[in-house]
Design an enzyme around this catalytic site. Structure first.
Site, PDB file in Angstrom:
ATOM      1  N   GLY A  41       0.829  -1.198   0.000  1.00  0.00           N
ATOM      2  CA  GLY A  41       0.000   0.000   0.000  1.00  0.00           C
ATOM      3  C   GLY A  41       0.861   1.244   0.000  1.00  0.00           C
ATOM      4  O   GLY A  41       1.878   1.310   0.695  1.00  0.00           O
ATOM      5  N   LEU A  44      -1.748   7.117   2.290  1.00  0.00           N
ATOM      6  CA  LEU A  44      -1.132   7.904   3.357  1.00  0.00           C
ATOM      7  C   LEU A  44      -0.419   7.002   4.345  1.00  0.00           C
ATOM      8  O   LEU A  44       0.712   7.276   4.756  1.00  0.00           O
ATOM      9  CB  LEU A  44      -2.191   8.722   4.081  1.00  0.00           C
ATOM     10  N   GLY A  46       0.659   3.770   3.977  1.00  0.00           N
ATOM     11  CA  GLY A  46       1.767   3.004   3.414  1.00  0.00           C
ATOM     12  C   GLY A  46       2.938   3.872   2.985  1.00  0.00           C
ATOM     13  O   GLY A  46       4.100   3.547   3.241  1.00  0.00           O
ATOM     14  N   SER A 285     -17.546  16.866  -0.204  1.00  0.00           N
ATOM     15  CA  SER A 285     -16.921  16.898   1.114  1.00  0.00           C
ATOM     16  C   SER A 285     -17.821  17.424   2.226  1.00  0.00           C
ATOM     17  O   SER A 285     -18.596  18.357   2.041  1.00  0.00           O
ATOM     18  CB  SER A 285     -15.677  17.776   1.063  1.00  0.00           C
ATOM     19  N   ARG A 338     -21.647  12.254  10.893  1.00  0.00           N
ATOM     20  CA  ARG A 338     -22.109  11.688   9.628  1.00  0.00           C
ATOM     21  C   ARG A 338     -23.234  10.673   9.774  1.00  0.00           C
ATOM     22  O   ARG A 338     -24.189  10.689   9.010  1.00  0.00           O
ATOM     23  CB  ARG A 338     -20.929  11.014   8.941  1.00  0.00           C
ATOM     24  N   GLU A 454      -6.640   2.775   7.007  1.00  0.00           N
ATOM     25  CA  GLU A 454      -8.032   2.312   6.996  1.00  0.00           C
ATOM     26  C   GLU A 454      -8.121   0.790   7.100  1.00  0.00           C
ATOM     27  O   GLU A 454      -9.156   0.245   7.499  1.00  0.00           O
ATOM     28  CB  GLU A 454      -8.738   2.813   5.721  1.00  0.00           C
ATOM     29  N   ARG A 464     -16.511   7.203  12.277  1.00  0.00           N
ATOM     30  CA  ARG A 464     -15.327   8.063  12.198  1.00  0.00           C
ATOM     31  C   ARG A 464     -15.749   9.509  12.013  1.00  0.00           C
ATOM     32  O   ARG A 464     -16.626   9.806  11.219  1.00  0.00           O
ATOM     33  CB  ARG A 464     -14.448   7.641  11.024  1.00  0.00           C
ATOM     34  N   LEU A 470      -7.346  10.816   7.571  1.00  0.00           N
ATOM     35  CA  LEU A 470      -6.044  11.278   7.092  1.00  0.00           C
ATOM     36  C   LEU A 470      -5.100  11.375   8.288  1.00  0.00           C
ATOM     37  O   LEU A 470      -3.934  10.973   8.227  1.00  0.00           O
ATOM     38  CB  LEU A 470      -6.194  12.631   6.396  1.00  0.00           C
TER      39      LEU A 470
HETATM   40  C1  LIG Z   1     -13.755  10.474  -1.657  1.00  0.00           C
HETATM   41  C2  LIG Z   1     -13.134  10.371  -0.304  1.00  0.00           C
HETATM   42  C3  LIG Z   1     -12.875  11.524   0.440  1.00  0.00           C
HETATM   43  C4  LIG Z   1     -12.288  11.447   1.690  1.00  0.00           C
HETATM   44  N1  LIG Z   1     -12.050  12.606   2.391  1.00  0.00           N
HETATM   45  C5  LIG Z   1     -11.441  12.540   3.591  1.00  0.00           C
HETATM   46  C6  LIG Z   1     -11.105  13.727   4.314  1.00  0.00           C
HETATM   47  O1  LIG Z   1     -11.355  14.845   3.867  1.00  0.00           O
HETATM   48  N2  LIG Z   1     -10.496  13.606   5.508  1.00  0.00           N
HETATM   49  C7  LIG Z   1     -10.180  12.391   6.026  1.00  0.00           C
HETATM   50  O2  LIG Z   1      -9.592  12.354   7.098  1.00  0.00           O
HETATM   51  N3  LIG Z   1     -10.468  11.256   5.368  1.00  0.00           N
HETATM   52  C8  LIG Z   1     -11.088  11.292   4.170  1.00  0.00           C
HETATM   53  N4  LIG Z   1     -11.385  10.127   3.503  1.00  0.00           N
HETATM   54  C9  LIG Z   1     -10.918   8.853   4.032  1.00  0.00           C
HETATM   55  C10 LIG Z   1      -9.449   8.677   3.745  1.00  0.00           C
HETATM   56  O3  LIG Z   1      -9.128   9.245   2.497  1.00  0.00           O
HETATM   57  C11 LIG Z   1      -9.015   7.227   3.698  1.00  0.00           C
HETATM   58  O4  LIG Z   1      -9.516   6.545   4.774  1.00  0.00           O
HETATM   59  C12 LIG Z   1      -7.506   7.140   3.757  1.00  0.00           C
HETATM   60  O5  LIG Z   1      -6.927   7.973   2.795  1.00  0.00           O
HETATM   61  C13 LIG Z   1      -7.043   5.722   3.571  1.00  0.00           C
HETATM   62  O6  LIG Z   1      -5.645   5.711   3.464  1.00  0.00           O
HETATM   63  P1  LIG Z   1      -4.858   4.355   3.471  1.00  0.00           P
HETATM   64  O7  LIG Z   1      -3.421   4.720   3.360  1.00  0.00           O
HETATM   65  O8  LIG Z   1      -5.262   3.537   4.611  1.00  0.00           O
HETATM   66  O9  LIG Z   1      -5.351   3.574   2.169  1.00  0.00           O
HETATM   67  P2  LIG Z   1      -5.419   3.984   0.619  1.00  0.00           P
HETATM   68  O10 LIG Z   1      -5.060   5.371   0.359  1.00  0.00           O
HETATM   69  O11 LIG Z   1      -6.718   3.475   0.118  1.00  0.00           O
HETATM   70  O12 LIG Z   1      -4.277   3.142  -0.035  1.00  0.00           O
HETATM   71  C14 LIG Z   1      -4.358   1.770  -0.228  1.00  0.00           C
HETATM   72  C15 LIG Z   1      -3.107   1.342  -0.910  1.00  0.00           C
HETATM   73  O13 LIG Z   1      -3.011  -0.068  -0.875  1.00  0.00           O
HETATM   74  C16 LIG Z   1      -2.711  -0.575  -2.152  1.00  0.00           C
HETATM   75  N5  LIG Z   1      -3.286  -1.909  -2.194  1.00  0.00           N
HETATM   76  C17 LIG Z   1      -4.499  -2.322  -1.783  1.00  0.00           C
HETATM   77  N6  LIG Z   1      -4.613  -3.655  -1.939  1.00  0.00           N
HETATM   78  C18 LIG Z   1      -3.443  -4.077  -2.444  1.00  0.00           C
HETATM   79  C19 LIG Z   1      -2.955  -5.351  -2.816  1.00  0.00           C
HETATM   80  N7  LIG Z   1      -3.665  -6.443  -2.664  1.00  0.00           N
HETATM   81  N8  LIG Z   1      -1.706  -5.405  -3.329  1.00  0.00           N
HETATM   82  C20 LIG Z   1      -0.923  -4.297  -3.489  1.00  0.00           C
HETATM   83  N9  LIG Z   1      -1.361  -3.084  -3.119  1.00  0.00           N
HETATM   84  C21 LIG Z   1      -2.601  -2.978  -2.618  1.00  0.00           C
HETATM   85  C22 LIG Z   1      -3.272   0.406  -3.112  1.00  0.00           C
HETATM   86  O14 LIG Z   1      -2.593   0.318  -4.328  1.00  0.00           O
HETATM   87  C23 LIG Z   1      -2.991   1.716  -2.380  1.00  0.00           C
HETATM   88  O15 LIG Z   1      -1.671   2.117  -2.652  1.00  0.00           O
HETATM   89  C24 LIG Z   1     -11.968  10.194   2.234  1.00  0.00           C
HETATM   90  C25 LIG Z   1     -12.222   9.049   1.511  1.00  0.00           C
HETATM   91  C26 LIG Z   1     -12.820   9.114   0.262  1.00  0.00           C
HETATM   92  C27 LIG Z   1     -13.123   7.856  -0.454  1.00  0.00           C
END
Ligand SMILES: Cc1cc2nc3c(=O)[nH]c(=O)nc-3n(C[C@H](O)[C@H](O)[C@H](O)COP(=O)(O)OP(=O)(O)OC[C@H]3O[C@@H](n4cnc5c(N)ncnc54)[C@H](O)[C@@H]3O)c2cc1C
Ligand code: SF4
Ligand code: FES
Lengths: 667, 248
Positions: A41, A44, A46, A285, A338, A454, A464, A470
């Site tokens: 991943g 943010l 990863g 948003s 929410r 997440e 949440r 973030l």
């Molecule tokens: C439209 C939208 C708006 C949002 N706005 C906000 C906000 O304003 N404020 C806030 O705090 N939160 C917000 N959120 C929530 C927040 O963006 C996410 O919860 C957070 O960014 C998740 O980050 P993450 O690093 O956990 O995962 P992600 O950013 O989803 O990254 C997942 C990573 O894992 C990789 N991956 C997944 N499965 C595999 C696999 N099997 N093999 C290899 N790689 C894999 C993907 O390629 C990716 O790089 C929002 C979410 C959405 C959908």
């Protein structure tokens, strides 16, 4: 492995993290060079973990399925990131952020983790600014803040409606610097399809090179899963098309417990669906609720007139509008959390007040804010006796400055101009609070397998708060995991490189190969999307915003049956060893079909309403959610036993020592 | 509406590609362009044929993954949008639509409409960052006030999504708009200023090594850029580059 040890450190909550860091094992810098860590991943969580681990000296291999790490779904986050900086001098503090998050999560999160999150939040902002993240600023040059739902202070930092993009590009650049130094090896267009355990420890992954189709073995001393959320089990959600549960689910099948799968956030402000071909839903948003007022008409006759196009919403008199959030929740008004806002929208639409053709939309109206900002602006610009049109124009500029890109997205999708007519919005699946169970060190129940962002369950309880994902992703990746992982890796300084030639790697690779070949060789008659859409419909209708015993039981049976049908009748074109997006989807949907059943089972088991989980059997006379702390103040951690419906439940009791358990009220 | 699609099909990086014709029926004008492609793919799958491969993920104009060259324009006829944000209401019943991948030496085709843009990542790796470690004791975020004007300009440059439309639009396949957006963002902020000289030299070196072409100031990039990244950034980078080269 039947007892859950959360490893919460001793001592007062405010000292736990410092004490813990002082007492855990650390690996000295020279030895770090002998240790490999896989991070799956590049969102943010990863990207920040990869950068920090590499800076400390570990050899990091990072994987993502997109063509570049910069495209992880974190990029899409819009509204902002919380931090207890108290720059606005409105009484914010670590404790208040901690309190708001536990309360917002409806008292279903672990106090110690949440406190730590609040504690490191301020450092995140410092770190990001140092990296060159261009947060919004005031005219004096200092950082600006906005408010988000469920809180009474202004602590959200933002970069217009692109906060996630700016934060992710910050983390991506920090990681790029380490790639340049050779400390991070980046594997783009690679998908992890299984976790490899050697002697009970996570020691590697099997990944598919999505360009060539080749299966690859990668080893390390520890594996971090930062693979995001699983909202796409509903087919339609605000998640990216590729977001999936596979990495987490495969770890679950190898022994990592899955916690609270049913805790889903349905976001109140998304663009309503327009037709059957719809492939995803788009978020507007939550920050818009700072300036937008939510309403539906008071009278059915006006609803009819609006739906048939005879009446424009802008022509409806103030008196004939029902600002139902302001009416029901005078203290928080449009800024209730929410889950509360979503249920209130559903309530109005179910009662027949939805304003679009499908009856599934409410208004989000900016007129009042436009006129207010316009008057202020006229005043400060010394325009005397401005006309309404002048005020409107000035006000629209202010709104454009704050939310320009969101308004543009809206207009492109709907062909309506939201400066002139209210937006139409409806709730949609957005975020999953559930995820892999982790202890205080973010380690799952598999030694050496960590989950961050997440993908884990840890900080948001049953709901949440906006702008907290973030914060959590970056807290986990920059400030928590890089320290806690040392506690495990300290035992590995003499292990040496882990070989990929072991029977364990061999067997796991074979499992994956067989799975993929079975899908390709199936040659059924229905597409992967056909099944995904059907699964999504069952999830939304029966495991969505309101859940009840009967529906949940039906959902479990239907999903099980659908899974059988999938394996009999799915058609996946092409071959295994080529670029094959349909095969990627098929493997993901296969895992969703298992997760979906466990999800419904978890929702059935939790016979209380809490946060985003609303059981119709458990509500007050006014229709508000009713929590049951006597029977359900625990985390549900499910152990895989070979069949989702027979998963074993382990309970982690939640103790509240610093915050008194209360029914949430936003009235 | 009913449409005729002419789509570039190419099985693998080494195989020869060709344009193929596909009719699609009953397309709603509220569909996005990619939803229209979904309809085509579902049809192909149901007929037992191979669907068209294309890159996409967020489908809301921010990840930068989608990348189709539609009727001779990257991201199609609309302005300030990505392919995923383009809606079918921009087309008319009976239209023939040509769909091709990005064309540039630095972006080799992998399959059908999918190209390899990892050259962009390597340009960033060459210097698109501030060299600061994660420490937990960086100075307070408000220690250095930044004039709002600069912060806003830096932000505008930072909104580049790395899609590569600028390269696809340019007759020389130059990456100047993309590179200058990152160089500008960081040089406009005090945090990035310190390394500004090395950054611009290293990133431009890498850009040349990747095989991107020269800039001849045609400006097609900025017209097609979905994020409206301004040509001012190229001018700023040229100044930075000149002053960095002189002082070396
Ligand atoms: C439209 C939208 C708006 C949002 N706005 C906000 C906000 O304003 N404020 C806030 O705090 N939160 C917000 N959120 C929530 C927040 O963006 C996410 O919860 C957070 O960014 C998740 O980050 P993450 O690093 O956990 O995962 P992600 O950013 O989803 O990254 C997942 C990573 O894992 C990789 N991956 C997944 N499965 C595999 C696999 N099997 N093999 C290899 N790689 C894999 C993907 O390629 C990716 O790089 C929002 C979410 C959405 C959908
Ligand atoms: S400058 Fe514009 S066109 Fe070029 S990569 Fe960035 S966003 Fe895409
Ligand atoms: S799919 Fe993300 S920008 Fe188009």
């Amino acid at each position: 492995m039947s007892t859950l040890d959360s490893k919460i450190p001793e001592g007062p909550v405010a000292d736990k993290w410092t004490n813990h860091k002082n007492h855990i094992n650390v690996v000295n810098p020279a030895n770090k060079r002998l240790i490999d860590v896989i991070v799956v991943g590049s969102g943010l969580a990863g990207a920040s973990a990869s950068a920090s681990l590499a800076e400390m000296g570990y050899n990091v291999k990072t994987f993502c399925f997109q063509d570049s790490p910069r495209r992880a779904h974190s990029i899409a986050a819009q509204g902002g990131i919380n931090a207890a900086k108290n720059y606005q001098n409105d009484g914010d503090s670590t404790y208040r952020l901690f309190y708001d998050t536990v309360k917002g999560g409806d008292y279903r999160a672990r106090e110690a983790n949440v406190y730590r999150l609040a504690e490191v939040s301020a450092s995140i902002i410092d770190q990001c600014v140092a990296q060159g993240v261009p947060f919004a600023r005031e005219y004096g040059g200092l950082l600006d803040n906005r408010s988000f739902g469920g809180v009474l202070v202004s602590r959200t930092f933002y970069a217009k409606g692109q906060t996630g993009q700016q934060l992710l590009l910050g983390a991506y650049s920090a990681m790029s610097r380490q790639i340049n130094k050779g400390k991070v090896t980046m594997y783009n267009r690679h998908e992890m399809l299984d976790l490899v355990l050697v002697d009970g420890k996570a020691r590697g992954i099997i990944a598919r090179n999505l360009v060539t189709g080749e299966l690859e073995r990668h080893s390390a001393h520890a594996v971090v899963l930062a693979t995001g959320g699983y909202g796409n089990v509903f087919y339609l959600s605000t998640n990216a098309m590729g977001s999936n549960v596979t990495a987490a689910w495969r770890a679950h099948r190898r022994g990592a417990y899955f916690a609270n799968p049913c805790y889903t956030q349905i976001h109140p402000t998304c663009i309503p669906r327009s037709g059957d071909y719809q492939s995803k839903l788009t978020l507007m948003s939550e920050s818009l609720r700072n300036d937008g007022r939510i309403w539906v008409p008071k009278h059915k006759k006006d609803v009819e007139a609006i739906r048939s196009g005879k009446l424009k919403p802008t022509d409806l008199k103030e008196n004939d509008r029902d600002y139902y959030l302001e009416r029901r929740y005078p203290a928080f008004g449009n800024l209730v959390p929410r889950d509360v806002a979503s249920r209130a929208a559903k309530e109005r639409c179910d009662a027949g007040f939805g304003v679009n053709k499908t009856g599934e939309a409410v208004y989000l109206d900016f007129t009042a804010a436009i006129m207010r900002y316009g008057s202020e602006k006229a005043h400060t610009s010394h325009i005397h006796n401005p006309t309404d049109a002048q005020i409107r124009e000035l006000g629209e500029k202010v709104i454009e400055n704050k939310y320009g890109n969101l308004f543009q997205i809206y207009e492109k999708i709907t062909d309506d101009n939201p400066y002139k007519t209210p937006m139409m919005i409806y709730p949609a699946v957005h975020y999953t609070m559930g995820g892999l169970w982790v202890d205080y060190n973010l380690m799952t129940t598999i030694p050496g397998c960590y989950a961050a962002g997440e993908a884990n369950f840890s900080d948001h309880g049953a709901n949440r708060l906006g702008a907290s994902a973030l914060m959590q992703g970056l807290a986990d990746g920059y400030f928590v995991l890089p320290y806690t992982i040392g506690d495990f890796l300290a035992d590995d300084i003499r292990t040496g490189e882990i070989s990929t030639e072991s029977p364990e790697f061999e067997a796991t690779e074979k499992d994956v190969k067989d799975r993929l070949e079975a899908l390709i060789n199936n040659k059924g008659s229905k597409s992967v999307d056909h099944f995904h859409k059907r699964l999504g419909k069952v999830m939304w209708d029966k495991v969505g915003m309101a859940r009840k015993t009967e529906g949940l039981k039906e959902a479990m049976a239907e999903i099980k049956q659908m899974r059988e049908e999938f394996y009999k009748d799915v058609f996946v074109p092409g071959t295994v060893d080529e670029f094959n997006p349909e095969l990627e989807k098929a493997a993901r949907v296969a895992d969703f079909l298992e997760l979906g059943e466990l999800f419904a089972k978890d929702a059935l088991d939790r016979n209380e309403s809490c946060g985003g989980h609303f059981r119709e059997e458990s509500q007050t006379e006014e229709g508000e959610a009713k929590r049951d702390d006597v029977n359900f103040a625990f985390v549900s951690a499910w152990e895989w036993t070979g069949n989702p419906s027979e998963s074993n439940l382990h309970k982690e009791d939640l103790k509240f020592e610093n915050i008194e358990l209360k029914q949430r009220s936003y009235k | 509406m009913n449409l005729t699609l002419k789509i570039w099909r190419q099985k693998s990086p080494s195989s020869k590609g060709e344009m193929k014709t596909y009719p699609v029926k009953d397309i709603s004008e509220d569909m996005s362009f990619l939803e229209m492609m979904d309809v085509l793919n579902e049809e192909l799958i149901n007929k037992g044929e191979e669907p068209v491969a294309f890159d996409h993920d967020c489908r809301e104009g921010i990840c930068g993954m989608c990348s189709m060259y539609i009727n001779g324009e990257p991201h199609g006829p609309d302005r300030a949008v990505t392919t995923c944000q383009l809606h079918m209401r921009k087309f008319n019943d009976g239209d023939t639509i040509h769909i091709e991948p990005w064309r540039a030496n630095a972006f080799p085709v992998l399959k059908d409409l999918v190209v390899d843009r990892s050259s962009f990542d390597r340009v960033i790796q060459a210097g698109g960052y501030v060299s600061v470690n994660t420490s937990g004791n960086s100075q307070d975020a408000n220690a250095i006030p930044i004039p709002k004007e600069n912060a806003d300009l830096a932000f505008d440059a930072a909104t580049c999504i790395g899609c590569g439309a600028c390269v696809a639009a340019c007759k020389n396949a130059s990456a100047m708009l993309f590179v200058s957006a990152k160089v500008s963002q960081l040089s406009l902020l005090p945090q990035g200023e310190v390394e500004a000289k090395d950054r611009v030299l290293n990133m431009i070196d890498q850009m040349d090594d990747e095989g991107f072409g020269n800039c001849t100031n045609t400006g097609a990039c900025a017209i097609e850029c979905p994020k409206e990244i301004s040509l001012d950034n190229i001018a700023r980078m040229n100044r930075e580059y000149l002053s960095a080269s002189v002082s070396k």
